[in-house]
Design a protein around this motif. Structure first.
Motif, PDB file in Angstrom:
ATOM      1  N   ARG A  83      -7.329  -3.034 -11.156  1.00 34.20           N
ATOM      2  CA  ARG A  83      -8.383  -2.332 -10.432  1.00 34.20           C
ATOM      3  C   ARG A  83      -8.079  -2.255  -8.940  1.00 34.20           C
ATOM      4  NH1 ARG A  83     -12.915  -3.718  -7.481  1.00 34.20           N
ATOM      5  NH2 ARG A  83     -14.642  -2.206  -7.562  1.00 34.20           N
ATOM      6  N   GLY A  84      -7.512  -3.333  -8.372  1.00 36.97           N
ATOM      7  CA  GLY A  84      -7.208  -3.337  -6.944  1.00 36.97           C
ATOM      8  C   GLY A  84      -6.274  -2.220  -6.556  1.00 36.97           C
ATOM      9  N   LEU A  85      -5.199  -2.060  -7.295  1.00 42.01           N
ATOM     10  CA  LEU A  85      -4.234  -1.006  -7.004  1.00 42.01           C
ATOM     11  C   LEU A  85      -4.862   0.370  -7.193  1.00 42.01           C
ATOM     12  CD1 LEU A  85      -1.367  -0.160  -6.315  1.00 42.01           C
ATOM     13  CD2 LEU A  85      -0.784  -0.361  -8.736  1.00 42.01           C
ATOM     14  N   THR A  86      -5.680   0.518  -8.236  1.00 46.56           N
ATOM     15  CA  THR A  86      -6.333   1.803  -8.502  1.00 46.56           C
ATOM     16  C   THR A  86      -7.278   2.182  -7.369  1.00 46.56           C
ATOM     17  OG1 THR A  86      -6.217   1.404 -10.885  1.00 46.56           O
ATOM     18  CG2 THR A  86      -7.782   3.066 -10.130  1.00 46.56           C
ATOM     19  N   VAL A  87      -8.052   1.212  -6.889  1.00 44.07           N
ATOM     20  CA  VAL A  87      -9.015   1.477  -5.815  1.00 44.07           C
ATOM     21  C   VAL A  87      -8.294   1.859  -4.529  1.00 44.07           C
ATOM     22  CG1 VAL A  87     -10.711   0.392  -4.286  1.00 44.07           C
ATOM     23  CG2 VAL A  87     -10.852   0.035  -6.756  1.00 44.07           C
ATOM     24  N   VAL A  88      -7.301   1.047  -4.140  1.00 47.28           N
ATOM     25  CA  VAL A  88      -6.589   1.301  -2.885  1.00 47.28           C
ATOM     26  C   VAL A  88      -5.844   2.630  -2.944  1.00 47.28           C
ATOM     27  CG1 VAL A  88      -4.797   0.463  -1.321  1.00 47.28           C
ATOM     28  CG2 VAL A  88      -6.404  -1.150  -2.336  1.00 47.28           C
ATOM     29  N   ALA A  89      -5.153   2.892  -4.045  1.00 45.18           N
ATOM     30  CA  ALA A  89      -4.395   4.142  -4.175  1.00 45.18           C
ATOM     31  C   ALA A  89      -5.315   5.352  -4.220  1.00 45.18           C
ATOM     32  CB  ALA A  89      -3.523   4.095  -5.431  1.00 45.18           C
ATOM     33  N   GLY A  90      -6.482   5.216  -4.847  1.00 46.88           N
ATOM     34  CA  GLY A  90      -7.372   6.354  -5.001  1.00 46.88           C
ATOM     35  C   GLY A  90      -8.119   6.727  -3.727  1.00 46.88           C
ATOM     36  N   LEU A  91      -8.332   5.754  -2.842  1.00 53.11           N
ATOM     37  CA  LEU A  91      -9.146   6.009  -1.652  1.00 53.11           C
ATOM     38  C   LEU A  91      -8.333   6.101  -0.369  1.00 53.11           C
ATOM     39  CD1 LEU A  91     -12.185   3.650  -2.382  1.00 53.11           C
ATOM     40  CD2 LEU A  91     -12.022   6.114  -2.748  1.00 53.11           C
ATOM     41  N   SER A  92      -7.066   5.751  -0.409  1.00 49.20           N
ATOM     42  CA  SER A  92      -6.240   5.749   0.801  1.00 49.20           C
ATOM     43  C   SER A  92      -5.287   6.931   0.797  1.00 49.20           C
ATOM     44  CB  SER A  92      -5.420   4.458   0.885  1.00 49.20           C
ATOM     45  OG  SER A  92      -6.235   3.324   0.782  1.00 49.20           O
ATOM     46  N   ARG A  93      -4.968   7.430   1.983  1.00 50.30           N
ATOM     47  CA  ARG A  93      -3.963   8.485   2.060  1.00 50.30           C
ATOM     48  C   ARG A  93      -2.563   7.890   2.156  1.00 50.30           C
ATOM     49  NH1 ARG A  93      -4.989  11.242   8.017  1.00 50.30           N
ATOM     50  NH2 ARG A  93      -3.679   9.875   9.241  1.00 50.30           N
ATOM     51  N   ALA A  94      -2.470   6.601   2.523  1.00 51.30           N
ATOM     52  CA  ALA A  94      -1.196   5.870   2.511  1.00 51.30           C
ATOM     53  C   ALA A  94      -1.514   4.392   2.512  1.00 51.30           C
ATOM     54  CB  ALA A  94      -0.340   6.227   3.726  1.00 51.30           C
ATOM     55  N   PHE A  95      -0.651   3.591   1.883  1.00 54.67           N
ATOM     56  CA  PHE A  95      -0.823   2.142   1.932  1.00 54.67           C
ATOM     57  C   PHE A  95       0.535   1.494   1.722  1.00 54.67           C
ATOM     58  CE2 PHE A  95      -1.082   3.177  -2.524  1.00 54.67           C
ATOM     59  CZ  PHE A  95      -0.574   2.083  -3.216  1.00 54.67           C
ATOM     60  N   GLY A  96       0.637   0.228   2.067  1.00 54.37           N
ATOM     61  CA  GLY A  96       1.920  -0.438   1.941  1.00 54.37           C
ATOM     62  C   GLY A  96       1.840  -1.906   2.293  1.00 54.37           C
ATOM     63  N   VAL A  97       3.001  -2.543   2.333  1.00 51.77           N
ATOM     64  CA  VAL A  97       3.112  -3.970   2.616  1.00 51.77           C
ATOM     65  C   VAL A  97       4.223  -4.170   3.627  1.00 51.77           C
ATOM     66  CG1 VAL A  97       3.456  -6.275   1.632  1.00 51.77           C
ATOM     67  CG2 VAL A  97       2.436  -4.470   0.237  1.00 51.77           C
ATOM     68  N   LEU A  98       3.959  -5.003   4.647  1.00 49.57           N
ATOM     69  CA  LEU A  98       4.971  -5.366   5.632  1.00 49.57           C
ATOM     70  C   LEU A  98       5.151  -6.872   5.644  1.00 49.57           C
ATOM     71  CD1 LEU A  98       3.914  -3.196   8.721  1.00 49.57           C
ATOM     72  CD2 LEU A  98       5.881  -2.813   7.243  1.00 49.57           C
ATOM     73  N   PRO A  99       6.388  -7.349   5.862  1.00 49.31           N
ATOM     74  CA  PRO A  99       6.593  -8.791   6.002  1.00 49.31           C
ATOM     75  C   PRO A  99       6.213  -9.236   7.407  1.00 49.31           C
ATOM     76  CG  PRO A  99       8.670  -7.650   6.296  1.00 49.31           C
ATOM     77  CD  PRO A  99       7.644  -6.582   5.964  1.00 49.31           C
ATOM     78  N   THR A 100       5.921 -10.516   7.574  1.00 49.93           N
ATOM     79  CA  THR A 100       5.660 -11.074   8.899  1.00 49.93           C
ATOM     80  C   THR A 100       6.693 -12.150   9.209  1.00 49.93           C
ATOM     81  OG1 THR A 100       4.132 -12.744   8.027  1.00 49.93           O
ATOM     82  CG2 THR A 100       3.191 -10.646   8.705  1.00 49.93           C
ATOM     83  N   HIS A 101       6.794 -12.516  10.492  1.00 50.50           N
ATOM     84  CA  HIS A 101       7.847 -13.446  10.900  1.00 50.50           C
ATOM     85  C   HIS A 101       7.662 -14.832  10.311  1.00 50.50           C
ATOM     86  CE1 HIS A 101       4.640 -14.565  13.699  1.00 50.50           C
ATOM     87  NE2 HIS A 101       5.282 -15.704  13.860  1.00 50.50           N
ATOM     88  N   VAL A 148      -0.798  -6.410   4.300  1.00 42.71           N
ATOM     89  CA  VAL A 148      -1.078  -5.292   3.390  1.00 42.71           C
ATOM     90  C   VAL A 148      -1.991  -4.341   4.145  1.00 42.71           C
ATOM     91  CG1 VAL A 148      -1.937  -4.621   1.121  1.00 42.71           C
ATOM     92  CG2 VAL A 148      -0.962  -6.896   1.455  1.00 42.71           C
ATOM     93  N   TRP A 149      -1.652  -3.064   4.152  1.00 39.34           N
ATOM     94  CA  TRP A 149      -2.406  -2.108   4.958  1.00 39.34           C
ATOM     95  C   TRP A 149      -2.751  -0.858   4.156  1.00 39.34           C
ATOM     96  CZ3 TRP A 149      -0.072   2.640   5.473  1.00 39.34           C
ATOM     97  CH2 TRP A 149       1.313   2.700   5.223  1.00 39.34           C
ATOM     98  N   ALA A 150      -3.807  -0.207   4.600  1.00 37.82           N
ATOM     99  CA  ALA A 150      -4.207   1.056   3.988  1.00 37.82           C
ATOM    100  C   ALA A 150      -4.784   1.948   5.079  1.00 37.82           C
ATOM    101  CB  ALA A 150      -5.246   0.821   2.896  1.00 37.82           C
ATOM    102  N   LEU A 192      -8.309   5.862   9.884  1.00 36.12           N
ATOM    103  CA  LEU A 192      -8.843   4.506   9.906  1.00 36.12           C
ATOM    104  C   LEU A 192      -7.844   3.604   9.198  1.00 36.12           C
ATOM    105  CD1 LEU A 192     -11.406   2.734  10.567  1.00 36.12           C
ATOM    106  CD2 LEU A 192     -11.991   3.046   8.143  1.00 36.12           C
ATOM    107  N   ARG A 193      -7.328   2.607   9.936  1.00 36.28           N
ATOM    108  CA  ARG A 193      -6.337   1.696   9.359  1.00 36.28           C
ATOM    109  C   ARG A 193      -6.967   0.332   9.138  1.00 36.28           C
ATOM    110  NH1 ARG A 193      -2.590   0.749  13.431  1.00 36.28           N
ATOM    111  NH2 ARG A 193      -3.236  -1.395  13.687  1.00 36.28           N
ATOM    112  N   LEU A 194      -6.839  -0.164   7.911  1.00 33.05           N
ATOM    113  CA  LEU A 194      -7.297  -1.501   7.551  1.00 33.05           C
ATOM    114  C   LEU A 194      -6.067  -2.353   7.275  1.00 33.05           C
ATOM    115  CD1 LEU A 194     -10.011  -0.366   4.973  1.00 33.05           C
ATOM    116  CD2 LEU A 194     -10.426  -1.049   7.350  1.00 33.05           C
TER     117      LEU A 194
END
Length: 315
Positions: A255-273, A279-281, A231-233
């Motif tokens: 808390r935001g980083l802790t929640v996302v890191a603890g519940l996601s198997r991967a997450f990251g940030v991409l730039p847009t044009h 930001v995805w998880a 599931l990708r958000l």
């Protein structure tokens, strides 16, 4: 609150899920780079470049000149394309000059991690050189890529992949945006029969939207995608990035980083044009064994997946 819904399109399946813990992997945007070379033109006197076009919602990235000079730009172009959720991405190497050097081939193969970390959007390589295709196919990360002999066959292969379960929502930057996002994700996952993932996905999307609302202050585009047990958000904003500053995990705090890191198997940030970011998880959401009644109804009709674009204005 006003909501507008657009025309649906896409494909899918009869779902439900449970969450399996995965080691979290942060995947920052880091442009690929070859070993340093003299500035200016390549040794052949030709400068590599990447041209972008779109065919049937498939982004085609055509490389002209030596791949050595363009592979870093190509890697960035793939990430920029993925951030906008196309039907697929194709790297067209038909115009590459002078073959492919091992260092460039290695970097090209590692672009397969975008498919691994960004599930559901196929990435193909169109290359007439069979040796290059075989080398990419046998690479651990290159194996995530679709290999094709020509651009036309690559487009056919991408369009032949299954459509995704996608739901999209546009939110105004407002204190109520995180709540609206959580409600939207809850309704979506209930419709997809992924109810066991709802508590985790709601927490993650709430943090991502809150972060975007506070730091970007622009409209927010939320998308929810299910593909092969993942599931990708994604949460995109349109705020201009600070000059010389790249997006990183520092954009999620406390808390935001802790929640996302603890519940996601991967997450990251991409730039847009447009200078914003996505930001995805990715959360684990495997399909459970179907019930007997589900098997009978599946045999009668092929389920449809709908992509639903909505706009929500918080007031």
């Amino acid at each position: 609150m006003e909501q507008q819904t657009s025309t649906p399109h896409a494909v899918s399946a009869d779902l439900g899920a449970h969450v399996i813990p995965f080691p979290t992997r942060y995947a920052p945007y880091v442009p690929a780079a070859l070993p340093a070379q003299p500035a200016g033109l390549s040794p052949t006197g030709t400068q590599g470049r990447v041209r972008k076009s779109v065919t049937r919602h498939v982004v085609v990235l055509e490389v002209a000149g030596p791949l050595d000079d363009a592979v870093g730009e190509l890697d960035r172009a793939i990430q920029l394309a993925l951030a906008h959720g196309p039907r697929g991405v194709i790297c067209d190497l038909s115009g590459v000059l002078n073959g492919v050097e091992p260092a460039a081939l290695e970097i090209l193969a590692t672009t397969g991690h975008h498919v691994r970390d960004w599930p559901g959007i196929p990435v193909a390589v169109a290359c007439p050189d069979q040796r290059v295709r075989e080398a990419l196919r046998t690479h651990p990360l290159g194996g995530h890529l679709i290999m094709a002999e020509s651009l036309f066959s690559a487009i056919d292969a991408v369009l032949a992949t299954p459509y995704l379960m996608v739901q999209c929502l546009r939110l105004a930057a407002h204190p109520t945006a995180p709540r609206a996002a959580r409600d939207f994700v809850t309704r979506t996952l209930l419709d997809w029969r992924l109810s066991r993932v709802i508590p985790f996905a709601s927490l993650v999307v709430g943090e991502l939207v809150a972060n975007s609302s506070i730091h970007a202050g622009t409209d927010i585009d939320l998308s929810v995608v299910w593909d092969r047990g993942a599931l990708r958000l994604t949460v995109a904003d349109h705020g201009p990035a600070l000059s010389g500053q790249q997006h990183s995990n520092s954009e999620l705090h406390g808390r935001g980083l802790t929640v996302v890191a603890g519940l996601s198997r991967a997450f990251g940030v991409l730039p847009t044009h447009d200078g914003g970011k996505v930001v995805w998880a990715v959360l684990a959401a495997p399909r459970p064994p179907p019930l007997v009644n589900d098997e009978m109804s599946s045999a009668k009709s092929e389920p449809m997946v709908v992509k639903n674009d909505s706009v929500v204005q918080a007031i």
